[in-house]
Each structure stands twice: as C-alpha cells, then as structure tokens.
Design a protein around this motif. Structure first.
Motif, PDB file in Angstrom:
ATOM      1  N   ALA A  34     -41.489  95.316  -9.948  1.00  0.00           N
ATOM      2  CA  ALA A  34     -42.727  94.297 -10.263  1.00  0.00           C
ATOM      3  C   ALA A  34     -42.407  93.733 -11.670  1.00  0.00           C
ATOM      4  O   ALA A  34     -42.126  94.583 -12.618  1.00  0.00           O
ATOM      5  CB  ALA A  34     -44.022  94.772  -9.692  1.00  0.00           C
ATOM      6  N   VAL A  60     -53.539  86.106  -8.749  1.00  0.00           N
ATOM      7  CA  VAL A  60     -52.569  87.225  -8.000  1.00  0.00           C
ATOM      8  C   VAL A  60     -51.984  86.484  -6.638  1.00  0.00           C
ATOM      9  O   VAL A  60     -53.045  86.431  -5.878  1.00  0.00           O
ATOM     10  CB  VAL A  60     -53.387  88.332  -7.918  1.00  0.00           C
ATOM     11  CG1 VAL A  60     -52.683  89.480  -7.353  1.00  0.00           C
ATOM     12  CG2 VAL A  60     -54.149  88.990  -9.150  1.00  0.00           C
ATOM     13  N   HIS A  62     -49.916  85.580  -3.162  1.00  0.00           N
ATOM     14  CA  HIS A  62     -49.632  86.547  -2.087  1.00  0.00           C
ATOM     15  C   HIS A  62     -48.464  87.378  -2.312  1.00  0.00           C
ATOM     16  O   HIS A  62     -47.487  87.000  -3.256  1.00  0.00           O
ATOM     17  CB  HIS A  62     -49.394  85.549  -0.888  1.00  0.00           C
ATOM     18  CG  HIS A  62     -50.413  84.835  -0.656  1.00  0.00           C
ATOM     19  ND1 HIS A  62     -51.486  85.480   0.325  1.00  0.00           N
ATOM     20  CD2 HIS A  62     -50.915  83.630  -0.619  1.00  0.00           C
ATOM     21  CE1 HIS A  62     -52.368  84.459   0.455  1.00  0.00           C
ATOM     22  NE2 HIS A  62     -52.259  83.612   0.135  1.00  0.00           N
ATOM     23  N   ALA A  64     -48.340  89.958  -4.667  1.00  0.00           N
ATOM     24  CA  ALA A  64     -48.581  90.871  -5.660  1.00  0.00           C
ATOM     25  C   ALA A  64     -49.638  91.538  -5.905  1.00  0.00           C
ATOM     26  O   ALA A  64     -50.193  91.998  -4.703  1.00  0.00           O
ATOM     27  CB  ALA A  64     -49.055  89.532  -6.768  1.00  0.00           C
ATOM     28  N   GLN A  65     -49.847  92.356  -6.999  1.00  0.00           N
ATOM     29  CA  GLN A  65     -50.525  93.407  -7.203  1.00  0.00           C
ATOM     30  C   GLN A  65     -51.408  93.118  -8.383  1.00  0.00           C
ATOM     31  O   GLN A  65     -51.009  92.189  -9.123  1.00  0.00           O
ATOM     32  CB  GLN A  65     -49.932  94.623  -7.575  1.00  0.00           C
ATOM     33  CG  GLN A  65     -49.101  95.087  -6.576  1.00  0.00           C
ATOM     34  CD  GLN A  65     -48.266  96.505  -6.940  1.00  0.00           C
ATOM     35  OE1 GLN A  65     -47.888  96.511  -8.045  1.00  0.00           O
ATOM     36  NE2 GLN A  65     -47.992  97.135  -5.957  1.00  0.00           N
ATOM     37  N   ARG A 113     -53.114 100.034  -9.825  1.00  0.00           N
ATOM     38  CA  ARG A 113     -52.470  98.831  -9.329  1.00  0.00           C
ATOM     39  C   ARG A 113     -52.965  98.729  -8.107  1.00  0.00           C
ATOM     40  O   ARG A 113     -52.712  99.541  -7.090  1.00  0.00           O
ATOM     41  CB  ARG A 113     -50.787  98.609  -9.484  1.00  0.00           C
ATOM     42  CG  ARG A 113     -50.433  98.401 -10.738  1.00  0.00           C
ATOM     43  CD  ARG A 113     -49.132  97.975 -10.568  1.00  0.00           C
ATOM     44  NE  ARG A 113     -48.320  97.973 -11.993  1.00  0.00           N
ATOM     45  CZ  ARG A 113     -47.174  97.828 -12.019  1.00  0.00           C
ATOM     46  NH1 ARG A 113     -46.291  97.505 -11.271  1.00  0.00           N
ATOM     47  NH2 ARG A 113     -46.492  97.753 -13.346  1.00  0.00           N
ATOM     48  N   SER A 115     -53.304  96.473  -4.204  1.00  0.00           N
ATOM     49  CA  SER A 115     -52.691  95.209  -3.573  1.00  0.00           C
ATOM     50  C   SER A 115     -53.213  95.076  -2.103  1.00  0.00           C
ATOM     51  O   SER A 115     -52.989  93.974  -1.397  1.00  0.00           O
ATOM     52  CB  SER A 115     -51.274  95.655  -3.288  1.00  0.00           C
ATOM     53  OG  SER A 115     -51.018  96.885  -2.445  1.00  0.00           O
ATOM     54  N   ASN A 116     -54.342  95.862  -1.631  1.00  0.00           N
ATOM     55  CA  ASN A 116     -55.069  95.519  -0.541  1.00  0.00           C
ATOM     56  C   ASN A 116     -56.410  94.427  -0.815  1.00  0.00           C
ATOM     57  O   ASN A 116     -57.185  94.425  -1.486  1.00  0.00           O
ATOM     58  CB  ASN A 116     -55.670  96.787  -0.050  1.00  0.00           C
ATOM     59  CG  ASN A 116     -54.790  97.660   0.749  1.00  0.00           C
ATOM     60  OD1 ASN A 116     -53.388  97.485   1.068  1.00  0.00           O
ATOM     61  ND2 ASN A 116     -55.405  98.998   1.065  1.00  0.00           N
ATOM     62  N   ARG A 119     -54.702  89.460  -2.452  1.00  0.00           N
ATOM     63  CA  ARG A 119     -53.724  88.409  -2.842  1.00  0.00           C
ATOM     64  C   ARG A 119     -54.359  87.031  -2.552  1.00  0.00           C
ATOM     65  O   ARG A 119     -55.090  86.639  -1.935  1.00  0.00           O
ATOM     66  CB  ARG A 119     -52.563  88.741  -1.750  1.00  0.00           C
ATOM     67  CG  ARG A 119     -51.963  89.940  -2.224  1.00  0.00           C
ATOM     68  CD  ARG A 119     -50.963  90.281  -1.119  1.00  0.00           C
ATOM     69  NE  ARG A 119     -51.469  90.491   0.180  1.00  0.00           N
ATOM     70  CZ  ARG A 119     -51.957  91.473   0.918  1.00  0.00           C
ATOM     71  NH1 ARG A 119     -52.417  92.391   0.002  1.00  0.00           N
ATOM     72  NH2 ARG A 119     -52.783  91.705   1.981  1.00  0.00           N
ATOM     73  N   SER A 145     -51.866  90.706 -13.653  1.00  0.00           N
ATOM     74  CA  SER A 145     -51.001  90.260 -12.321  1.00  0.00           C
ATOM     75  C   SER A 145     -49.521  90.583 -12.319  1.00  0.00           C
ATOM     76  O   SER A 145     -48.824  90.318 -13.226  1.00  0.00           O
ATOM     77  CB  SER A 145     -51.378  88.903 -12.172  1.00  0.00           C
ATOM     78  OG  SER A 145     -50.556  88.486 -11.023  1.00  0.00           O
ATOM     79  N   TRP A 146     -49.110  91.469 -11.336  1.00  0.00           N
ATOM     80  CA  TRP A 146     -47.923  91.919 -11.210  1.00  0.00           C
ATOM     81  C   TRP A 146     -46.971  91.334  -9.889  1.00  0.00           C
ATOM     82  O   TRP A 146     -47.807  91.408  -8.790  1.00  0.00           O
ATOM     83  CB  TRP A 146     -47.643  93.443 -10.965  1.00  0.00           C
ATOM     84  CG  TRP A 146     -48.003  94.030 -12.318  1.00  0.00           C
ATOM     85  CD1 TRP A 146     -49.509  94.191 -12.797  1.00  0.00           C
ATOM     86  CD2 TRP A 146     -47.453  94.629 -13.589  1.00  0.00           C
ATOM     87  NE1 TRP A 146     -49.473  94.791 -13.822  1.00  0.00           N
ATOM     88  CE2 TRP A 146     -48.505  94.960 -14.476  1.00  0.00           C
ATOM     89  CE3 TRP A 146     -46.148  94.676 -13.702  1.00  0.00           C
ATOM     90  CZ2 TRP A 146     -47.823  95.431 -15.566  1.00  0.00           C
ATOM     91  CZ3 TRP A 146     -45.661  94.997 -15.227  1.00  0.00           C
ATOM     92  CH2 TRP A 146     -46.744  95.532 -15.820  1.00  0.00           C
ATOM     93  N   TYR A 147     -45.975  90.946 -10.007  1.00  0.00           N
ATOM     94  CA  TYR A 147     -45.154  90.334  -8.886  1.00  0.00           C
ATOM     95  C   TYR A 147     -43.750  90.697  -8.900  1.00  0.00           C
ATOM     96  O   TYR A 147     -43.174  90.574  -9.880  1.00  0.00           O
ATOM     97  CB  TYR A 147     -45.247  88.757  -8.817  1.00  0.00           C
ATOM     98  CG  TYR A 147     -45.019  87.930  -7.454  1.00  0.00           C
ATOM     99  CD1 TYR A 147     -45.647  88.403  -6.348  1.00  0.00           C
ATOM    100  CD2 TYR A 147     -43.680  87.120  -7.458  1.00  0.00           C
ATOM    101  CE1 TYR A 147     -44.968  87.755  -4.985  1.00  0.00           C
ATOM    102  CE2 TYR A 147     -43.406  86.801  -6.095  1.00  0.00           C
ATOM    103  CZ  TYR A 147     -44.107  86.887  -5.315  1.00  0.00           C
ATOM    104  OH  TYR A 147     -43.715  86.436  -4.098  1.00  0.00           O
TER     105      TYR A 147
END
Length: 147
Positions: A34, A60, A62, A64-65, A113, A115-116, A119, A145-147
């Motif tokens: 990521a 953030v 779809h 991503a975290q 981080r 992710s649930n 997104r 935001s991480w992708y």
C-alpha cells in the motif's frame, strides 16, 4: 541459402531465448504494497482543556485503508490530560467499532489501519483535549489514506 540468411538462422533463436530469459529472471514489482495517498495532521501544543481540533477530511477510495496515528506527549508532571479521538466521515457517522470517543492517555500511542466499512468516503479525526484544571494537552493526531 545466402550467407546472411545462415547467420540469421544460426543466431536468431539463441538471441530470442536469451532476451526472453532476462524478463523471466528479473524481479517483478509487488502490487500488494500500500502507498500513501493523502494525510492530514493536527498538533496539540499546550492546548487548553475543552479545545477541539479536526483534521482535514481525506478521501479513502474503494479498496483502500484509513490510517489513524495519535500520540499523547503529556508528561507525568503536567497533570492529567487525555486526548479523546473519534474517526468520523463527512456524512456524520462515526467508525464505532474502535474509534468513537477513544481516550488516549499520557504517553500512549494509537496506531491503526482500518478497512472495514470505510471505503468510498471522506474521513477525518475529531480530537478533544480533556485536561484537569491547570493541565494542558500536548500531542499529535494524523489521518491518512493508503491504497
């Protein structure tokens, strides 16, 4: 068959095989790592009790975290001063599983981080200084935001 045709026929196959092996052996880049897309940070530096700061909202997408990092830098002789953190989206709902009015006491660090169900929205941190009389808040809060 001419001399040039013999040379091409003799060297073409080994050249193609060697060239294709270079690509087969060379390392391939990892797509799973990521990378940082966006971040916003706030700083508490001698902030009085009840003061509220919010980060800028970060997108953030779809898949991503969202990263949350909060550090309470208050020392023991500053008195009791906590940072109360909530992760909110711009639609007004909070991420209630772990980050709705979470208290970060002096010396503590929160680094997660998530992710649930985050997104495809803008998210931001809402941080409040909760200090005893005579104390103030010191620390940082970052959303990313991480992708």
């Amino acid at each position: 068959m001419t001399l040039s045709q013999k040379v091409i026929k003799k060297w073409l196959l080994p050249f193609v095989l060697c060239f294709s092996m270079i690509f087969a052996i060379s390392p391939q880049s990892e797509v799973s790592a990521a990378s940082l897309r966006d971040k916003s940070r706030i700083i508490f530096d001698g902030t009085p009790d009840g003061k509220v700061y919010t980060t800028r909202a970060v997108w953030v997408p779809h898949g991503a975290q969202v990263g949350v990092y909060v550090q309470n830098n208050n020392s023991w002789w500053d008195g009791t001063a906590n940072l109360k953190v909530s992760l909110l989206n711009t639609e007004g709902s909070s991420w209630t599983h772990r980050l709705a009015d979470t208290t970060i006491s002096r010396g503590e660090i929160l680094s997660q981080r998530l992710s649930n169900n985050i997104r495809g929205k803008y998210w931001y941190l809402h941080v409040t200084c909760d200090a005893n009389p005579g104390a103030d808040c010191d620390g940082t809060a970052t959303i990313s935001s991480w992708y």
